[in-house]
Design a protein around this motif. Structure first.
Motif, mmCIF file in Angstrom:
data_model
loop_
_atom_site.group_PDB
_atom_site.id
_atom_site.type_symbol
_atom_site.label_atom_id
_atom_site.label_comp_id
_atom_site.label_asym_id
_atom_site.label_seq_id
_atom_site.Cartn_x
_atom_site.Cartn_y
_atom_site.Cartn_z
ATOM 1 N N TYR A 20 66.067 16.828 50.491
ATOM 2 C CA TYR A 20 65.411 15.519 50.485
ATOM 3 C C TYR A 20 64.524 15.360 51.723
ATOM 4 N N LEU A 21 64.991 15.859 52.861
ATOM 5 C CA LEU A 21 64.181 15.805 54.080
ATOM 6 C C LEU A 21 62.911 16.630 53.920
ATOM 7 N N THR A 22 63.040 17.798 53.280
ATOM 8 C CA THR A 22 61.866 18.643 53.035
ATOM 9 C C THR A 22 60.867 17.924 52.139
ATOM 10 N N LEU A 23 61.360 17.258 51.102
ATOM 11 C CA LEU A 23 60.495 16.477 50.224
ATOM 12 C C LEU A 23 59.782 15.371 50.997
ATOM 13 N N PHE A 24 60.528 14.676 51.830
ATOM 14 C CA PHE A 24 59.958 13.600 52.640
ATOM 15 C C PHE A 24 58.856 14.128 53.552
ATOM 16 N N LEU A 25 59.129 15.221 54.252
ATOM 17 C CA LEU A 25 58.157 15.781 55.185
ATOM 18 C C LEU A 25 56.937 16.344 54.461
ATOM 19 N N ALA A 26 57.158 16.944 53.289
ATOM 20 C CA ALA A 26 56.040 17.477 52.519
ATOM 21 C C ALA A 26 55.084 16.365 52.119
ATOM 22 N N ALA A 27 55.635 15.245 51.648
ATOM 23 C CA ALA A 27 54.796 14.116 51.254
ATOM 24 C C ALA A 27 54.127 13.477 52.462
ATOM 25 N N ALA A 31 49.691 13.728 53.771
ATOM 26 C CA ALA A 31 48.846 12.562 53.982
ATOM 27 C C ALA A 31 48.191 12.545 55.361
ATOM 28 N N VAL A 32 48.504 13.531 56.208
ATOM 29 C CA VAL A 32 47.947 13.571 57.557
ATOM 30 C C VAL A 32 46.579 14.250 57.520
ATOM 31 N N PRO A 40 50.887 22.625 51.392
ATOM 32 C CA PRO A 40 51.042 22.533 49.922
ATOM 33 C C PRO A 40 52.148 21.561 49.541
ATOM 34 N N GLY A 41 51.979 20.293 49.936
ATOM 35 C CA GLY A 41 53.027 19.313 49.698
ATOM 36 C C GLY A 41 53.361 19.143 48.236
ATOM 37 N N SER A 42 52.329 19.083 47.384
ATOM 38 C CA SER A 42 52.558 18.893 45.954
ATOM 39 C C SER A 42 53.343 20.062 45.365
ATOM 40 N N ALA A 65 62.427 9.963 48.335
ATOM 41 C CA ALA A 65 62.008 10.771 49.485
ATOM 42 C C ALA A 65 60.503 11.027 49.450
ATOM 43 N N ALA A 66 59.987 11.375 48.278
ATOM 44 C CA ALA A 66 58.551 11.636 48.149
ATOM 45 C C ALA A 66 57.741 10.367 48.400
ATOM 46 N N ALA A 67 58.183 9.247 47.827
ATOM 47 C CA ALA A 67 57.444 7.994 47.984
ATOM 48 C C ALA A 67 57.454 7.513 49.435
ATOM 49 N N LEU A 68 58.614 7.565 50.084
ATOM 50 C CA LEU A 68 58.696 7.125 51.475
ATOM 51 C C LEU A 68 57.838 7.989 52.385
ATOM 52 N N GLY A 69 57.849 9.299 52.154
ATOM 53 C CA GLY A 69 57.018 10.188 52.955
ATOM 54 C C GLY A 69 55.542 9.865 52.796
ATOM 55 N N ALA A 70 55.128 9.609 51.566
ATOM 56 C CA ALA A 70 53.722 9.291 51.302
ATOM 57 C C ALA A 70 53.335 7.954 51.922
ATOM 58 N N VAL A 71 54.218 6.944 51.821
ATOM 59 C CA VAL A 71 53.932 5.636 52.412
ATOM 60 C C VAL A 71 53.783 5.750 53.921
#
Length: 219
Positions: A20-27, A31-32, A40-42, A65-71
């Motif tokens: 989940y942390l990896t998903l968060f960081l990828a998203a 966005a940076v 390759p976040g997607s 996790a993906a949504a929070l990372g993107a936000v």
């Protein structure tokens, strides 16, 4: 193949928080500005989402996790632009990518507020439009009013294909009868395809995207 995947499945099952942390960081990193054009976040999100049908990861937490990372990623980029205004668009490292910056600004002027929504689905400007929106003076309320709904659509659009693909393959092959080995083969297939796509995109960007992004003429 299953001998390769078994340790991965076991590790994720025992350390789901790390996935989940990896998903968060990828998203977030996708966005940076600049970083998001090479991370390759997607692909990472798609690959890890393939572990949902087998129960190694839970769909609601993958989406969260993906949504929070993107936000957080989009919001951070926006606030950097909002604080520094147009100065940020001519500062390092964005000065190394004048064409993408110019495209992002043109995209923003063309679509206005909706540019923030559409950009979430359009790499590589996905990583540049939030900072551009802030730099060009878009109000925070307007930014989040468009950005958050876009992310709420973007997260399922990136997670569900991997989930549905593995689920459909399980159903098609009758793997609920054949069990553990077949399931792992199909998960490995989806993960491998996602990683292969990510590598292909990275190579393409290295060969073609860098020259375009940095303002060099295309071949």
């Amino acid at each position: 193949m299953t001998s390769f995947l078994d340790p991965l499945i076991s590790f994720v099952s025992a350390h789901a928080w790390l996935a989940y942390l990896t998903l968060f960081l990828a998203a977030l990193l996708e966005a940076v500005p600049v970083v998001g054009s090479v991370i390759p976040g997607s692909t990472i999100i798609l690959a890890l989402s393939a572990l949902v049908p087998g129960g190694e990861l839970q769909l609601q937490w993958v989406l969260l996790a993906a949504a929070l990372g993107a936000v957080l990623g989009d919001g951070s980029a926006y606030w950097i632009g909002h604080r520094r205004q147009r100065e940020i668009l001519t500062a390092w490292p964005l000065t190394n990518y004048p064409r993408v910056v110019a495209e992002s600004e043109s995209f923003f002027h063309r679509f206005g507020t909706w540019a923030v929504f559409f950009a979430r689905f359009v790499p590589p400007i996905r990583a540049f439009v939030p900072v551009t929106a802030g730099a060009l003076g878009m109000a925070p309320a307007r930014f989040y009013a468009v950005n958050i709904p876009a992310i709420l659509l973007w997260a399922p659009a990136h997670v569900l294909p991997g989930v549905l693909a593995v689920s459909a393959l399980h159903e098609y092959a009758g793997l609920h009868h054949h069990g553990h080995v077949g399931k792992h083969i199909w998960i490995l297939t989806v993960v491998g395809a996602a990683l292969g796509l990510g590598v292909a995109m990275w190579i393409y960007r290295r060969r073609n995207g860098d020259g375009f992004a940095k303002g060099k003429p295309r071949a």
